[in-house]
Write a protein that holds these residues in place. Structure first.
Motif, PDB file in Angstrom:
ATOM      1  N   GLY A   1       0.815  -1.205   0.000  1.00 46.65           N
ATOM      2  CA  GLY A   1       0.000   0.000   0.000  1.00 46.65           C
ATOM      3  C   GLY A   1       0.846   1.251   0.000  1.00 46.65           C
ATOM      4  N   LEU A   2       1.925   1.252   0.789  1.00 41.39           N
ATOM      5  CA  LEU A   2       2.815   2.411   0.851  1.00 41.39           C
ATOM      6  C   LEU A   2       4.256   1.956   1.030  1.00 41.39           C
ATOM      7  N   ASN A   3       4.631   1.576   2.213  1.00 39.88           N
ATOM      8  CA  ASN A   3       5.924   1.123   2.720  1.00 39.88           C
ATOM      9  C   ASN A   3       6.615   2.216   3.517  1.00 39.88           C
ATOM     10  N   LEU A   4       6.410   2.155   4.823  1.00 33.13           N
ATOM     11  CA  LEU A   4       7.012   3.125   5.732  1.00 33.13           C
ATOM     12  C   LEU A   4       8.476   2.825   6.010  1.00 33.13           C
ATOM     13  N   VAL A   5       8.905   1.575   5.830  1.00 32.39           N
ATOM     14  CA  VAL A   5      10.313   1.232   6.059  1.00 32.39           C
ATOM     15  C   VAL A   5      11.202   2.100   5.165  1.00 32.39           C
ATOM     16  N   ALA A   6      10.815   2.252   3.909  1.00 32.14           N
ATOM     17  CA  ALA A   6      11.600   3.076   2.987  1.00 32.14           C
ATOM     18  C   ALA A   6      11.734   4.502   3.500  1.00 32.14           C
ATOM     19  N   LYS A   7      10.635   5.042   4.017  1.00 30.14           N
ATOM     20  CA  LYS A   7      10.652   6.424   4.502  1.00 30.14           C
ATOM     21  C   LYS A   7      11.454   6.546   5.804  1.00 30.14           C
ATOM     22  N   GLU A   8      11.343   5.550   6.665  1.00 32.50           N
ATOM     23  CA  GLU A   8      12.125   5.572   7.909  1.00 32.50           C
ATOM     24  C   GLU A   8      13.624   5.520   7.606  1.00 32.50           C
ATOM     25  N   TYR A   9      13.990   4.734   6.620  1.00 35.85           N
ATOM     26  CA  TYR A   9      15.399   4.643   6.213  1.00 35.85           C
ATOM     27  C   TYR A   9      15.889   6.002   5.704  1.00 35.85           C
ATOM     28  N   ILE A  10      15.082   6.649   4.868  1.00 38.62           N
ATOM     29  CA  ILE A  10      15.442   7.976   4.353  1.00 38.62           C
ATOM     30  C   ILE A  10      15.595   8.970   5.500  1.00 38.62           C
ATOM     31  N   ALA A  11      14.640   8.946   6.440  1.00 40.74           N
ATOM     32  CA  ALA A  11      14.674   9.892   7.563  1.00 40.74           C
ATOM     33  C   ALA A  11      15.930   9.696   8.401  1.00 40.74           C
ATOM     34  N   THR A  12      16.309   8.449   8.634  1.00 43.19           N
ATOM     35  CA  THR A  12      17.494   8.157   9.449  1.00 43.19           C
ATOM     36  C   THR A  12      18.745   8.735   8.807  1.00 43.19           C
ATOM     37  N   HIS A  13      18.925   8.490   7.518  1.00 36.64           N
ATOM     38  CA  HIS A  13      20.135   8.992   6.852  1.00 36.64           C
ATOM     39  C   HIS A  13      20.071  10.499   6.636  1.00 36.64           C
ATOM     40  N   GLY A  14      18.876  11.027   6.455  1.00 33.18           N
ATOM     41  CA  GLY A  14      18.758  12.473   6.344  1.00 33.18           C
ATOM     42  C   GLY A  14      19.171  13.173   7.619  1.00 33.18           C
ATOM     43  N   LEU A  15      18.758  12.637   8.746  1.00 29.25           N
ATOM     44  CA  LEU A  15      19.109  13.228  10.039  1.00 29.25           C
ATOM     45  C   LEU A  15      20.597  13.068  10.343  1.00 29.25           C
ATOM     46  N   LEU A  16      21.185  11.950   9.877  1.00 28.30           N
ATOM     47  CA  LEU A  16      22.619  11.721  10.095  1.00 28.30           C
ATOM     48  C   LEU A  16      23.477  12.395   9.026  1.00 28.30           C
ATOM     49  N   GLU A  17      22.807  12.932   7.996  1.00 31.72           N
ATOM     50  CA  GLU A  17      23.479  13.559   6.859  1.00 31.72           C
ATOM     51  C   GLU A  17      24.437  12.583   6.185  1.00 31.72           C
ATOM     52  N   THR A  18      23.980  11.355   6.037  1.00 30.37           N
ATOM     53  CA  THR A  18      24.740  10.326   5.337  1.00 30.37           C
ATOM     54  C   THR A  18      23.990   9.936   4.064  1.00 30.37           C
ATOM     55  N   ALA A  19      24.678   9.222   3.173  1.00 28.31           N
ATOM     56  CA  ALA A  19      24.137   8.976   1.835  1.00 28.31           C
ATOM     57  C   ALA A  19      23.586   7.559   1.702  1.00 28.31           C
ATOM     58  N   GLY A  20      22.564   7.239   2.462  1.00 26.30           N
ATOM     59  CA  GLY A  20      21.922   5.945   2.302  1.00 26.30           C
ATOM     60  C   GLY A  20      21.189   5.875   0.976  1.00 26.30           C
ATOM     61  N   ILE A  21      21.354   4.761   0.258  1.00 22.12           N
ATOM     62  CA  ILE A  21      20.749   4.608  -1.070  1.00 22.12           C
ATOM     63  C   ILE A  21      19.516   3.714  -0.943  1.00 22.12           C
ATOM     64  N   LEU A  22      18.402   4.155  -1.539  1.00 27.32           N
ATOM     65  CA  LEU A  22      17.150   3.400  -1.467  1.00 27.32           C
ATOM     66  C   LEU A  22      16.852   2.735  -2.804  1.00 27.32           C
ATOM     67  N   VAL A  23      16.710   1.401  -2.772  1.00 30.73           N
ATOM     68  CA  VAL A  23      16.202   0.646  -3.910  1.00 30.73           C
ATOM     69  C   VAL A  23      14.786   0.214  -3.539  1.00 30.73           C
TER      70      VAL A  23
END
Length: 756
Positions: free
Chosen positions: A653-675
């Motif tokens: 339906g959505l997938n919050l895991v993807a968004k949580e992963y983005i939020a974590t790396h955004g807050l850490l200012e690191t370059a996590g890549i989302l597939v």
């Protein structure tokens, strides 16, 4: 001071916010004595005494004045009760005489020292009067349907007057309240009082010439509060009320928000061997986010289900957390474990879940289970109808409750109903295999606002409607400002915003749930968490291994087996990555009793074992597999330590895991890549993710390879852009936006096209 109040329609009536306000005021006023004066029998008053929201009365006058007891001990007040008993004639003789009169029907309710009947419009009142005269009784009628015979001179008013004299209370310090002719006697004995808003016209007419009576505008408890502010002895209570709960600007329009969810907003703890409810501690997830809508004192009702208590007694309403949500009450629908299993774990998961996600070959339709599903939905509707304020907003969640609107709209047409789908919504040719599709669509079309995660699901819903009933598209909107359009599998360029069916306008919405960024930030700034992440990152850097994270609930819809198999093929085709990458796969087990997932669990276990057995070395294991639910703090650590998130559901339906992963790396200012799978709803929100087709192994492997060889500068730009989006459209935005859209529903729309 003494407040003597009728119950139904008066003390128990009106807006919930007003009731809570009045109840708090009484509990905080030790010099105020409370008297329930009711037409109910004493037995039917007793459940109120165990309701934690309602103040316990000092005295109870029941049976329309024929019973008077201490509210704490329930002992009769003597000599008042004995005096009433002496006047009481022959119970069964009166009942037998009245039962012979046509259009009189005995009330089968607990009653003492009175004979209570329902009467029809054509009843011969002269015959009733003859019986009353024969046994020296008075006739009391109310609401054009209730009729009581009581000993002459015994009624609510005379019994209250004797109680006031018995207690030596100054009559000027007494206030009475009522709403039907049954309560007229309270006003006729000289006490000051209030006929609350929506009182029976006969009562209002009867008290019109009384200087001591006031007709309130506000209904129920609100009318009592209204008169307290005008009646001098009670004004001091109102003036002192600000110290209890800050008061909001008053509005005639109800702002109550009724949350209807299969779960209640509580956690459970064991205290002295007993399980007790406590306010939720973790701010993660949908429930705490929904609770945030009530933090500023908004009136609220949360209706959910729970396994029935061992003693079989209904759970009384209770405040969720008075300090944080002062006007939010939880109302529990008690169901047997068998009912919950059949409703949620069997029927909903076997019939609706696979259909919603287009796995039609797995769907099982059982008509007996459908009847049970309707029964549970009707219970939810009945609870809403019974407890919601007039004109309240009702927010219903999830497909488990699809049929609630169909029952609720006829019971309470005054309510404004919104429905949110936390799942996908399939195309018309998929949805229409459901045997009860007409009933479900008919129910949803009784809502004022129907919302989904993304525009594609809205258009699927509109296509389903198109196959069922004629309708008019009133308004369409462009969606490119928030969503991808032509460049992904679930994209659309325009979305239907308002439709008209049978003269009713229904608002539609695409409102993807956001993440609680603040909570993730709180975890990441914790000193212990920061220290552990730093230590583990150093260890990972020394190993030189690139970590790939994948987190999902065990479900065939999430495609866990397809992902594991694709990873095995990747290692076979790209041997240079062996020993240099690892897949951390966290699979949360389904709820207990969900046997439909046993097969996929065994298949995943076998696939993980085969790959690890084939490729593992003394120093490297290709897949770390966790088959358990992890605390969210641990999940955030995994996000922080992972270089790539490989999120590849077959449908989601959505997938919050993807968004949580983005939020974590955004807050850490690191370059996590989302597939991300292009069949996850979130894919149309996240243009800087690498999208992949989980039905195509080559696409899965190519997307993973692209992430592994991406230049750090490109990864940094993508991560920053993704974070900007989820930071803006967070969980709080979602909740506020839904309520705003629900409030706007039903309003006339002048333009037939355009944005907004």
């Amino acid at each position: 001071m003494l407040l003597a109040t009728d119950l139904d329609g008066t003390f128990l009536g009106g807006k919930m916010e007003d009731r809570l306000r009045l109840y708090r005021l009484i509990k905080a006023s030790p010099n105020l004595q409370l008297v329930f004066v009711t037409g109910r029998g004493l037995e039917s008053v007793l459940p109120l005494l165990s309701d934690p929201l309602i103040p316990v009365p000092d005295f109870i006058i029941a049976d329309v004045g024929a019973t008077v007891v201490n509210g704490h001990s329930l002992e009769a007040i003597e000599p008042l009760q004995s005096e009433i008993e002496e006047k009481w004639p022959q119970t069964y003789a009166i009942r037998a005489a009245l039962e012979e009169i046509p259009q009189l029907n005995y009330q089968h309710v607990p009653q003492q020292r009175r004979s209570s009947f329902y009467y029809e419009a054509g009843v011969d009142h002269s015959l009733v009067q003859q019986v009353a005269d024969r046994y020296d009784c008075d006739i009391i009628t109310s609401a054009d349907k209730y009729l009581d015979l009581l000993p002459k001179g015994v009624n609510k008013g005379t019994t209250l007057k004797k109680l006031v004299e018995f207690l030596a209370v100054d009559p000027d310090d007494v206030m009475v309240a009522g709403d039907t002719l049954n309560d007229l006697a309270l006003f006729q004995i000289g006490f000051s009082g209030v006929a609350v808003g929506k009182s029976e016209p006969g009562l209002l007419q009867a008290i019109d010439q009384l200087d001591t009576a006031y007709s309130a505008e506000a209904a129920g408890a609100g009318g009592i509060l209204e008169y307290m502010g005008k009646h001098r002895p009670f004004q001091q209570l109102i003036r002192g009320e600000q110290k209890l709960v800050p008061q909001k600007r008053k509005s005639k329009k109800s702002d109550q928000l009724v949350m209807v969810y299969h779960r209640l907003p509580f956690e459970k703890e064991s205290v002295n061997g007993k399980t007790v409810r406590v306010a939720p501690k973790s701010p993660n997830g949908i429930i705490p986010s929904l609770l945030g809508l009530f933090e500023k004192g908004r009136s609220g009702l949360w209706i959910g289900e729970e396994v029935i208590q061992q003693d079989g007694q209904p759970v009384p309403n209770q405040l969720v957390d008075e300090s944080r949500y002062p006007n939010l009450v939880a109302s529990t629908i008690s169901l047997s474990k068998e009912d919950i299993d059949k409703f949620y774990r069997v029927f909903s998961k076997e019939a609706f879940w696979p259909t919603i996600f287009s796995f039609v070959d797995r769907a099982k339709f059982n008509h007996e289970d459908w009847d049970h599903y309707l029964m549970i939905n009707k219970r939810f509707a009945e609870r809403i109808a019974r407890e919601a304020d007039e004109g309240a907003l009702v927010w219903i969640h999830e497909y488990n409750l699809w049929m609630v609107p169909s029952f609720l709209k006829t019971m309470r047409p005054d309510l404004k109903i919104g429905f949110f789908h936390h799942t996908a919504f399939p195309a018309a040719d998929i949805f229409n295999i459901i045997p009860w599709r007409k009933e479900i669509i008919g129910s949803l079309l009784l809502c004022d606002f129907v919302s989904f995660h993304i525009p594609r699901y809205v258009e699927n819903f509109v296509d389903v409607i198109r196959s069922h009933t004629p309708f008019k598209v009133v308004k369409k909107v462009d969606v490119a400002n928030q969503f991808l359009t032509y460049s992904c599998a679930l994209g659309v360029d325009q979305m239907t915003k308002i439709i008209e069916v049978d003269g009713r306008q229904i608002r539609l919405g695409a409102q993807p749930v956001g993440v609680n960024r603040d909570h993730i930030e709180q975890i990441l700034t914790d000193d212990n968490v920061k220290s552990e992440i730093h230590m583990l990152k150093q260890r990972k850097a020394e190993s030189g291994i690139t970590r790939i994270i994948s987190i999902e609930r065990l479900d065939y819809v999430k495609g866990p087996l397809e992902k594991i198999q694709a990873f095995g093929e990747f290692l076979a085709e790209y041997p240079e990555f062996r020993g240099k990458i690892e897949l951390v796969n966290v699979c949360t087990p389904p709820s207990q009793g969900m046997t439909i997932y046993d097969e996929i669990r065994d298949q995943v276990n076998q696939a993980v074992g085969e790959i690890n057995g084939k490729y593992a070395t003394m120093n490297w294991t290709p897949i770390q597999y966790f088959y358990r639910a992890l605390p969210f703090e641990e999940v955030v650590k995994h996000y922080a330590l992972s270089d790539i998130a490989w999120i590849t559901p077959l449908r989601d339906g959505l997938n919050l895991v993807a968004k949580e992963y983005i939020a974590t790396h955004g807050l850490l200012e690191t370059a996590g890549i989302l597939v991300l799978s292009e069949f996850a709803g979130a894919s149309v929100e996240l243009p800087y993710a690498i999208l992949t087709n989980p039905y195509d192994r080559k696409s899965m492997k190519d997307a993973l390879l692209k992430a592994l060889v991406m230049e750090p500068s490109e990864a940094q730009v993508r991560a920053r852009r993704l974070y900007e989006h989820i930071e803006h459209y967070d969980i709080h935005y979602w909740g506020r936006d839904f309520v705003k859209e629900l409030e706007r529903s039903g309003k006339t729309v002048l333009n037939s096209n355009g944005g907004g």
